[in-house]
Design an enzyme around this catalytic site. Structure first.
Site, short mmCIF file in Angstrom:
data_model
loop_
_atom_site.label_atom_id
_atom_site.label_comp_id
_atom_site.label_asym_id
_atom_site.label_seq_id
_atom_site.Cartn_x
_atom_site.Cartn_y
_atom_site.Cartn_z
N SER A 61 82.18 17.27 12.95
CA SER A 61 83.49 17.83 13.30
C SER A 61 83.83 17.77 14.78
O SER A 61 84.97 18.05 15.15
CB SER A 61 83.59 19.28 12.82
OG SER A 61 83.94 19.30 11.47
N LYS A 64 86.86 15.89 15.72
CA LYS A 64 88.25 16.36 15.47
C LYS A 64 89.08 16.47 16.76
O LYS A 64 90.24 16.04 16.77
CB LYS A 64 88.22 17.67 14.68
CG LYS A 64 87.83 17.42 13.22
CD LYS A 64 87.59 18.68 12.43
CE LYS A 64 87.24 18.34 10.98
NZ LYS A 64 86.37 19.31 10.34
N TYR A 189 88.12 9.03 7.69
CA TYR A 189 87.59 10.36 8.03
C TYR A 189 86.05 10.39 7.98
O TYR A 189 85.39 10.88 8.90
CB TYR A 189 88.19 11.42 7.10
CG TYR A 189 87.58 12.78 7.29
CD1 TYR A 189 87.91 13.56 8.40
CD2 TYR A 189 86.62 13.28 6.41
CE1 TYR A 189 87.32 14.79 8.62
CE2 TYR A 189 86.02 14.51 6.62
CZ TYR A 189 86.38 15.26 7.72
OH TYR A 189 85.78 16.48 7.94
N TYR A 241 84.68 27.10 13.99
CA TYR A 241 84.90 27.54 12.61
C TYR A 241 85.30 29.02 12.60
O TYR A 241 85.96 29.49 13.52
CB TYR A 241 83.64 27.34 11.74
CG TYR A 241 83.01 25.98 11.82
CD1 TYR A 241 83.67 24.86 11.36
CD2 TYR A 241 81.74 25.82 12.34
CE1 TYR A 241 83.08 23.61 11.41
CE2 TYR A 241 81.14 24.57 12.39
CZ TYR A 241 81.82 23.48 11.92
OH TYR A 241 81.24 22.25 11.98
N VAL A 259 78.51 19.97 11.97
CA VAL A 259 77.34 20.30 11.15
C VAL A 259 76.14 19.39 11.42
O VAL A 259 75.05 19.62 10.90
CB VAL A 259 77.67 20.31 9.63
CG1 VAL A 259 78.63 21.43 9.29
CG2 VAL A 259 78.19 18.97 9.17
#
Ligand code: GLU
Length: 305
Positions: A61, A64, A189, A241, A259
């Site tokens: 992530s 992102k 993705y 998160y 992660v």
């Protein structure tokens, strides 16, 4: 500084035994739980590191914010904001941030999977291969590392098992928020999440965000400072998160976790920090990594609050 980093790593190493490797992507379960590394790039041009800072891991992530930057560079703030919301979700990365209402762009967030999958469709390119390649090139440019590549094993592992992400993408499609072929969007993705980086790469990328769009040393501008404000603000509220509030209180700088065990922290105008420690807490954040950042923030007065 190097001594301080070594000491913090030793203090925090016991936390690696308390975390868990992500195993919902089977390939990630093969990592070494005891890994812990840090790399710091400072505005005075000095670099410092300790521990397993050379080790490669998948960005997950942490891609992102780079994806968000590319969509901003391709479309500008107003267009991106009209398609993807910015409100803190207080929910995990793969949440469906909607109950029984109609799914709206304001329900999306760039740091949560649904928003990130939708962002892949906003990147310019003739096809999803070209879109992904542009993201990879931006990652290489920001990291100052032309050798960054995809971890094929992790990519295939997630492509094979990423059914929750498929569900999220189909929900976007059924709401008219994705027009293209779902599997092609997801392929972009999954590849994005599987980009292989080191702590040094994350620290360098974080530094450009800390330096509001300018590269270290050369001061070459890669993106307008307004985009750094946009990305950093979203990272401050949603980058960790559903642990973002706690992180804001304890560390107090914009950051993004993945992660794979990476954390990219941005200390505006002062430094970029890359951390790697794949032992995760229950929210999917690097457990020892947060401990190291908390201690470093106290020692060096890093909190922006
Ligand atoms: N590739 C992961 C997923 O979509 C990224 C999750 C994360 O790092 O938060 O499930």
């Amino acid at each position: 500084m190097e001594e301080l980093l070594e000491r913090l790593l030793e203090e925090c190493r016991p936390y690696t035994a308390q975390g868990k490797l992500a195993d919902y992507i089977p390939e990630l379960a093969k990592g070494d739980i005891s890994d812990l590394g840090i790399y710091v790039v400072r505005s005075d041009g000095k670099h410092y590191h300790a521990g397993s800072y050379k080790k490669n891991f998948t960005i997950q992530s942490v891609v992102k914010p780079i994806l968000l930057l590319l969509t901003l560079m391709d479309n500008g703030v107003d267009y991106v904001r009209s398609k993807i919301g910015v409100e803190a979700t207080g929910k995990p990365f793969d949440a469906i941030n909607v109950t029984d209402q109609r799914l709206l762009s304001d329900h999306l967030n760039p740091m949560v999977n649904m928003g990130a999958i939708a962002m892949c469709t906003l990147v310019k390119g003739a096809d999803y291969q070209e879109r992904f390649h542009r993201l990879l090139e931006l990652t290489r440019l920001l990291a100052g590392n032309p050798e960054i590549e995809v971890d094929e094993a992790v990519y295939l592992s997630e492509k094979r098992t990423g059914h929750k992400n498929r569900a999220l993408a189909f929900l976007l499609k059924s709401s008219g928020m994705i027009e293209d072929d779902v599997e092609q969007v997801l392929d972009c993705y999954f590849r994005a999440c599987s980009i292989k980086v080191s702590c040094k790469d994350l620290a360098n990328i974080g530094y450009v965000l800390a330096n509001r769009g300018k590269m270290p040393q050369t001061d070459q501008r890669i993106f307008p400072s307004q985009y750094a404000h946009y990305v950093n603000a979203i990272l401050m509220t949603c980058g960790m998160y559903d642990g973002s509030g706690d992180f804001a209180v304890k560390v107090g700088v914009p950051a993004k976790s993945g992660v794979g065990g990476g954390i990219m922290a941005i200390v505006p105008t002062r430094m970029g920090i890359g951390i790697f420690s794949p032992a995760l807490d229950s929210k999917g954040n690097s457990l020892a990594g947060i401990q190291v950042l908390e201690r470093l923030s106290h020692k060096m007065y890093l909190s922006i609050f």
